[in-house]
Design a protein around this motif. Sequence first.
Motif, PDB file in Angstrom:
ATOM      1  N   ALA A  16      34.295  42.479  58.530  1.00 54.54           N
ATOM      2  CA  ALA A  16      35.238  41.414  58.179  1.00 54.54           C
ATOM      3  C   ALA A  16      36.179  41.864  57.064  1.00 54.54           C
ATOM      4  O   ALA A  16      37.389  41.622  57.134  1.00 54.54           O
ATOM      5  CB  ALA A  16      34.482  40.157  57.760  1.00 54.54           C
ATOM      6  N   LEU A  17      35.642  42.535  56.066  1.00 56.30           N
ATOM      7  CA  LEU A  17      36.477  42.940  54.933  1.00 56.30           C
ATOM      8  C   LEU A  17      37.413  44.093  55.296  1.00 56.30           C
ATOM      9  O   LEU A  17      38.515  44.180  54.756  1.00 56.30           O
ATOM     10  CB  LEU A  17      35.601  43.286  53.734  1.00 56.30           C
ATOM     11  CG  LEU A  17      34.849  42.076  53.157  1.00 56.30           C
ATOM     12  CD1 LEU A  17      33.965  42.497  51.999  1.00 56.30           C
ATOM     13  CD2 LEU A  17      35.811  40.974  52.742  1.00 56.30           C
ATOM     14  N   VAL A  18      37.010  44.945  56.209  1.00 54.63           N
ATOM     15  CA  VAL A  18      37.925  45.977  56.699  1.00 54.63           C
ATOM     16  C   VAL A  18      39.086  45.318  57.443  1.00 54.63           C
ATOM     17  O   VAL A  18      40.252  45.702  57.274  1.00 54.63           O
ATOM     18  CB  VAL A  18      37.178  46.994  57.593  1.00 54.63           C
ATOM     19  CG1 VAL A  18      38.147  47.865  58.371  1.00 54.63           C
ATOM     20  CG2 VAL A  18      36.237  47.851  56.753  1.00 54.63           C
ATOM     21  N   GLY A  67      39.481  39.387  49.080  1.00 59.84           N
ATOM     22  CA  GLY A  67      38.661  40.343  49.814  1.00 59.84           C
ATOM     23  C   GLY A  67      37.930  41.285  48.876  1.00 59.84           C
ATOM     24  O   GLY A  67      36.748  41.596  49.075  1.00 59.84           O
ATOM     25  N   TRP A  68      38.614  41.725  47.828  1.00 61.00           N
ATOM     26  CA  TRP A  68      37.984  42.598  46.839  1.00 61.00           C
ATOM     27  C   TRP A  68      36.855  41.862  46.114  1.00 61.00           C
ATOM     28  O   TRP A  68      35.806  42.444  45.828  1.00 61.00           O
ATOM     29  CB  TRP A  68      39.022  43.110  45.850  1.00 61.00           C
ATOM     30  CG  TRP A  68      38.453  44.047  44.837  1.00 61.00           C
ATOM     31  CD1 TRP A  68      38.270  43.808  43.505  1.00 61.00           C
ATOM     32  CD2 TRP A  68      37.969  45.366  45.072  1.00 61.00           C
ATOM     33  NE1 TRP A  68      37.710  44.894  42.907  1.00 61.00           N
ATOM     34  CE2 TRP A  68      37.508  45.879  43.851  1.00 61.00           C
ATOM     35  CE3 TRP A  68      37.877  46.169  46.204  1.00 61.00           C
ATOM     36  CZ2 TRP A  68      36.972  47.149  43.716  1.00 61.00           C
ATOM     37  CZ3 TRP A  68      37.334  47.437  46.064  1.00 61.00           C
ATOM     38  CH2 TRP A  68      36.890  47.906  44.839  1.00 61.00           C
ATOM     39  N   GLY A  69      37.072  40.588  45.832  1.00 60.89           N
ATOM     40  CA  GLY A  69      36.010  39.799  45.212  1.00 60.89           C
ATOM     41  C   GLY A  69      34.785  39.712  46.104  1.00 60.89           C
ATOM     42  O   GLY A  69      33.647  39.867  45.642  1.00 60.89           O
ATOM     43  N   TRP A  76      33.707  33.501  45.084  1.00 61.20           N
ATOM     44  CA  TRP A  76      34.989  32.822  44.970  1.00 61.20           C
ATOM     45  C   TRP A  76      36.004  33.333  45.992  1.00 61.20           C
ATOM     46  O   TRP A  76      36.963  32.634  46.306  1.00 61.20           O
ATOM     47  CB  TRP A  76      35.561  32.949  43.559  1.00 61.20           C
ATOM     48  CG  TRP A  76      35.951  34.338  43.154  1.00 61.20           C
ATOM     49  CD1 TRP A  76      35.202  35.230  42.437  1.00 61.20           C
ATOM     50  CD2 TRP A  76      37.180  35.007  43.448  1.00 61.20           C
ATOM     51  NE1 TRP A  76      35.893  36.411  42.281  1.00 61.20           N
ATOM     52  CE2 TRP A  76      37.113  36.302  42.883  1.00 61.20           C
ATOM     53  CE3 TRP A  76      38.338  34.648  44.129  1.00 61.20           C
ATOM     54  CZ2 TRP A  76      38.141  37.224  42.968  1.00 61.20           C
ATOM     55  CZ3 TRP A  76      39.368  35.573  44.221  1.00 61.20           C
ATOM     56  CH2 TRP A  76      39.264  36.846  43.647  1.00 61.20           C
ATOM     57  N   GLY A  77      35.806  34.521  46.543  1.00 58.44           N
ATOM     58  CA  GLY A  77      36.751  35.069  47.502  1.00 58.44           C
ATOM     59  C   GLY A  77      36.677  34.434  48.879  1.00 58.44           C
ATOM     60  O   GLY A  77      37.586  34.590  49.692  1.00 58.44           O
ATOM     61  N   ARG A  78      35.590  33.703  49.141  1.00 56.13           N
ATOM     62  CA  ARG A  78      35.443  33.092  50.473  1.00 56.13           C
ATOM     63  C   ARG A  78      36.564  32.109  50.781  1.00 56.13           C
ATOM     64  O   ARG A  78      37.099  32.100  51.885  1.00 56.13           O
ATOM     65  CB  ARG A  78      34.107  32.349  50.580  1.00 56.13           C
ATOM     66  CG  ARG A  78      32.933  33.226  50.745  1.00 56.13           C
ATOM     67  CD  ARG A  78      31.690  32.374  50.970  1.00 56.13           C
ATOM     68  NE  ARG A  78      30.542  33.049  50.410  1.00 56.13           N
ATOM     69  CZ  ARG A  78      29.529  32.465  49.836  1.00 56.13           C
ATOM     70  NH1 ARG A  78      29.480  31.154  49.753  1.00 56.13           N
ATOM     71  NH2 ARG A  78      28.533  33.164  49.359  1.00 56.13           N
ATOM     72  N   GLY A  79      36.886  31.262  49.827  1.00 55.43           N
ATOM     73  CA  GLY A  79      37.893  30.209  50.051  1.00 55.43           C
ATOM     74  C   GLY A  79      39.238  30.744  50.494  1.00 55.43           C
ATOM     75  O   GLY A  79      39.754  30.350  51.550  1.00 55.43           O
TER      76      GLY A  79
END
Length: 137
Positions: A16-18, A67-69, A76-79
């Motif tokens: 997902a992050l890629v 994404g980095w978070g 917190w990066g999910r939102g």
Amino acid sequence: MPEKSPSTRPVLLTVALVLVGLQVLGLIVLAVGGLGGVLGAASLEQVTIVTLAVVLLGLALLVGAAGWGLWQGKRWGRGPVITWQLLLLAVGVSGLGGQQWWATVIPIVMSLVIIAGVLVPSSRAATDRGGRPDAVL
């Protein structure tokens, strides 16, 4: 809590992050590529082009930071990541039935994979570190 190492990150979260990283790269390419039309455009069009580029770069910064978070295990990066995927999903679904089907199907599939990859229980557990973003004092 120590940072998550790549070996402890769930595979779905990594995928997902890629994909989020590819989306951020795409936003940057669109912004910079759009600026190529500034020189030959009328002054009002120049303002529009530059404004759009600034918005796209700001969006790339926000989604990239989120994404980095998540990569660092911060929840917190999910939102921002999920919100961006929902917006892309809405745009993709609204374009279904067009002549170039792949231009809508690819963003839809990518968004669904990212949403699933971020929200599966193993990914949520890996990104359960609380706290505020580093930019917030």
